[in-house]
Design an enzyme around this catalytic site. Structure first.
Site, PDB file in Angstrom:
ATOM      1  N   ASP A  14       0.808  -1.224   0.000  1.00 29.82           N
ATOM      2  CA  ASP A  14       0.000   0.000   0.000  1.00 29.82           C
ATOM      3  C   ASP A  14       0.841   1.275   0.000  1.00 29.82           C
ATOM      4  O   ASP A  14       0.590   2.191  -0.778  1.00 29.82           O
ATOM      5  CB  ASP A  14      -0.946   0.031   1.213  1.00 29.82           C
ATOM      6  CG  ASP A  14      -2.054  -1.001   1.082  1.00 29.82           C
ATOM      7  OD1 ASP A  14      -2.223  -1.557  -0.029  1.00 29.82           O
ATOM      8  OD2 ASP A  14      -2.747  -1.256   2.083  1.00 29.82           O
ATOM      9  N   ARG A  99       2.119   4.921  16.649  1.00 31.74           N
ATOM     10  CA  ARG A  99       1.745   5.974  15.702  1.00 31.74           C
ATOM     11  C   ARG A  99       2.255   7.349  16.103  1.00 31.74           C
ATOM     12  O   ARG A  99       2.786   8.071  15.274  1.00 31.74           O
ATOM     13  CB  ARG A  99       0.227   5.981  15.455  1.00 31.74           C
ATOM     14  CG  ARG A  99      -0.312   4.717  14.751  1.00 31.74           C
ATOM     15  CD  ARG A  99       0.593   4.232  13.650  1.00 31.74           C
ATOM     16  NE  ARG A  99       0.058   3.128  12.867  1.00 31.74           N
ATOM     17  CZ  ARG A  99       0.558   1.895  12.839  1.00 31.74           C
ATOM     18  NH1 ARG A  99       1.589   1.574  13.595  1.00 31.74           N
ATOM     19  NH2 ARG A  99       0.052   0.983  12.039  1.00 31.74           N
ATOM     20  N   ASP A 128      -5.743   3.624  12.923  1.00 31.98           N
ATOM     21  CA  ASP A 128      -4.429   4.212  12.677  1.00 31.98           C
ATOM     22  C   ASP A 128      -4.520   5.531  11.910  1.00 31.98           C
ATOM     23  O   ASP A 128      -3.752   6.454  12.162  1.00 31.98           O
ATOM     24  CB  ASP A 128      -3.522   3.202  11.974  1.00 31.98           C
ATOM     25  CG  ASP A 128      -3.135   2.061  12.924  1.00 31.98           C
ATOM     26  OD1 ASP A 128      -2.964   2.341  14.125  1.00 31.98           O
ATOM     27  OD2 ASP A 128      -3.021   0.911  12.475  1.00 31.98           O
ATOM     28  N   SER A 179      -3.193  -8.867   7.962  1.00 30.82           N
ATOM     29  CA  SER A 179      -2.667  -7.517   8.094  1.00 30.82           C
ATOM     30  C   SER A 179      -1.947  -7.450   9.429  1.00 30.82           C
ATOM     31  O   SER A 179      -2.547  -7.662  10.483  1.00 30.82           O
ATOM     32  CB  SER A 179      -3.816  -6.511   8.036  1.00 30.82           C
ATOM     33  OG  SER A 179      -3.362  -5.277   8.544  1.00 30.82           O
TER      34      SER A 179
HETATM   35  N1  ARG Z   1      -6.786  -2.754  16.382  1.00 27.37           N
HETATM   36  C1  ARG Z   1      -5.455  -2.390  16.800  1.00 27.37           C
HETATM   37  C2  ARG Z   1      -5.403  -0.919  17.056  1.00 27.37           C
HETATM   38  O1  ARG Z   1      -6.198  -0.197  16.575  1.00 27.37           O
HETATM   39  C3  ARG Z   1      -4.414  -2.873  15.830  1.00 27.37           C
HETATM   40  C4  ARG Z   1      -4.234  -2.088  14.586  1.00 27.37           C
HETATM   41  C5  ARG Z   1      -3.259  -2.755  13.681  1.00 27.37           C
HETATM   42  N2  ARG Z   1      -2.944  -1.934  12.561  1.00 27.37           N
HETATM   43  C6  ARG Z   1      -2.749  -2.410  11.346  1.00 27.37           C
HETATM   44  N3  ARG Z   1      -2.501  -1.523  10.427  1.00 27.37           N
HETATM   45  N4  ARG Z   1      -2.817  -3.677  11.039  1.00 27.37           N
HETATM   46  O2  ARG Z   1      -4.547  -0.450  17.762  1.00 27.37           O
END
Ligand code: ARG
Length: 408
Positions: A14, A99, A128, A179
């Protein structure tokens, strides 16, 4: 002059497509920034130089890799430990903590390169995007935030075709099943077979918590003022310590979470996490707090912790409320000093077997039932009478509660 955009680059499909898309659609100059927050080589399957080169092949005018492992450990994992941070009582905020680290670097790079925008590869369905955008806006409200994956409308297959068309090497991402997001604090796994919340997670989702230990392992974690500073008496810096305890705990199968969580955008999602280091250190820290925190402080802190976790989950790392809670948490940690003895038992259990502290509030002579007892028993009588005075008056005048015992 072409618009300059600093892109948070992971090396995956991506963000590689995003480099080219920003150039084609916006006529932009793209600076790719890859931030090493401790994702293991095993999960990306390649080294940072290969990732950097891919960004350049995709068309970035510059590609940088930033080693933020120490920063991640010290500025993000340590405060999370101090706050006993677990979103919805479970998830230790793995992705949510990384992040804001990345955001700090995006903003710094944007300033350095005179960019007017930052970009990220998140879709519209996750948390995210919230963390990247709200984080960036709290640090740099003048910067535009662009999310190509939210607007390009490309399916996964179309992304692959797009990459092939532009000669962007896509590694093993074509066969990708899940993912995955990983950093020092653990690993988050979504998509694929996991999306059925009833189904067992396939065994191949686990990489950090495969059982290799043949018996129980004991580890003593030392803390100073709420900060883990050593394992088994050996001083380690935070990143080393997190890595090391993660490897030990993971080898016993400890650190897995299977949960359905509430995303900020209103979706419930089934998530698998592997966070052996985080869950072990959080357990040790919380136990030492039981031992060293005065009661009222301890109880009030426990009320604020879920709020702290929620703020961080929701992308409010740099918010004034979070900063104020941090000040409270920091003050609370002054005497959280001592050692906790952990015992990992394969497959997957952790028990705390002991704790000690030079400033612990546990007083053997007060607690004991043997003859060294220093507790003033005569004080208890009056105390308890006054404690119950209000309800006793109520029971006498108004009949009290209907506390009828069940007939035998
Ligand atoms: N659900 C978790 C969170 O919001 C994990 C996110 C994982 N991110 C990803 N891009 N696969 O913190």
């Amino acid at each position: 002059m072409a618009k300059r955009i600093v892109l948070a680059y992971s090396g995956g499909l991506d963000t590689s497509v995003a480099v080219r898309w920003l150039i084609q659609e916006l006529g932009a100059e793209v600076i790719a920034v890859a931030v090493d927050v401790g994702q293991s080589a095993e999960s990306s399957g390649e080294d940072w130089e290969a990732i950097r080169q891919r960004a350049l092949v995709a068309g970035a005018i510059e590609a940088t890799v930033i080693d933020a492992r120490a920063e991640m450990a010290e500025d993000f994992c340590l405060p999370a430990i101090a706050a006993n941070a677990r979103y919805e009582g479970k998830y230790p905020l793995v992705s949510a903590l990384s992040r804001p680290v990345i955001v700090r670097h995006l903003v710094a790079e944007a300033r350095r390169h005179g960019a007017t925008a930052v970009a990220h590869g998140c879709t519209g369905k996750g948390n995210d995007q919230v963390r990247f955008e709200v984080g960036t806006r709290s640090l740099a409200p003048d910067l535009e935030v662009i999310a190509p994956a939210r607007v390009w409308g490309l399916s996964r297959e179309e992304c692959v075709d797009y990459a092939l068309k532009w000669g962007i090497p896509i590694g093993q991402s074509k066969a990708k099943l899940y993912s995955i997001d990983e950093n020092l604090w653990g690993k988050a796994i979504e998509c694929g077979a996991i999306e059925d919340p009833w189904a067992d997670p396939p065994a191949d989702v686990y990489t950090l918590t495969k059982v290799t230990a043949t018996g129980p392992i004991e580890v003593v974690v030392g803390f100073e003022a709420g900060v883990p500073v050593g394992l088994d008496g050996i001083s380690l810096d935070p990143a080393e310590l997190i890595e090391k305890i993660g490897r030990i705990a993971g080898s016993t199968g400890f650190g897995r979470l299977d949960m359905v969580e509430n995303r900020r955008v209103g979706i419930k999602s089934r998530e698998i996490y592997e966070c052996p280091a985080a869950l072990a250190l959080l357990a040790a820290h919380a136990d030492l707090e039981d031992f060293t925190l005065e009661r009222d402080l301890h109880h009030e802190k426990a009320r604020l912790e879920p709020r702290w976790s929620e703020l961080v989950y929701d992308g409010m790392w740099f918010s004034p409320l979070k900063a104020s809670l941090d000040a409270f948490v920091r003050e609370s940690q002054r005497h959280v000093t001592g050692e906790v003895r952990l015992r990992f038992e394969p497959p997957g259990t952790l028990a705390i077997h002991g704790r000690r502290s030079p400033v612990g509030l546990y007083d053997h002579d007060l607690a004991t039932y043997d003859s060294s007892d220093s507790f003033r028993h005569e004080d208890a009588e009056g105390f308890v009478r006054l404690w119950g005075l209000g309800v006793a008056t109520w029971a006498a005048r108004q009949g009290g509660a209907s506390g009828e015992a069940r007939p035998a």
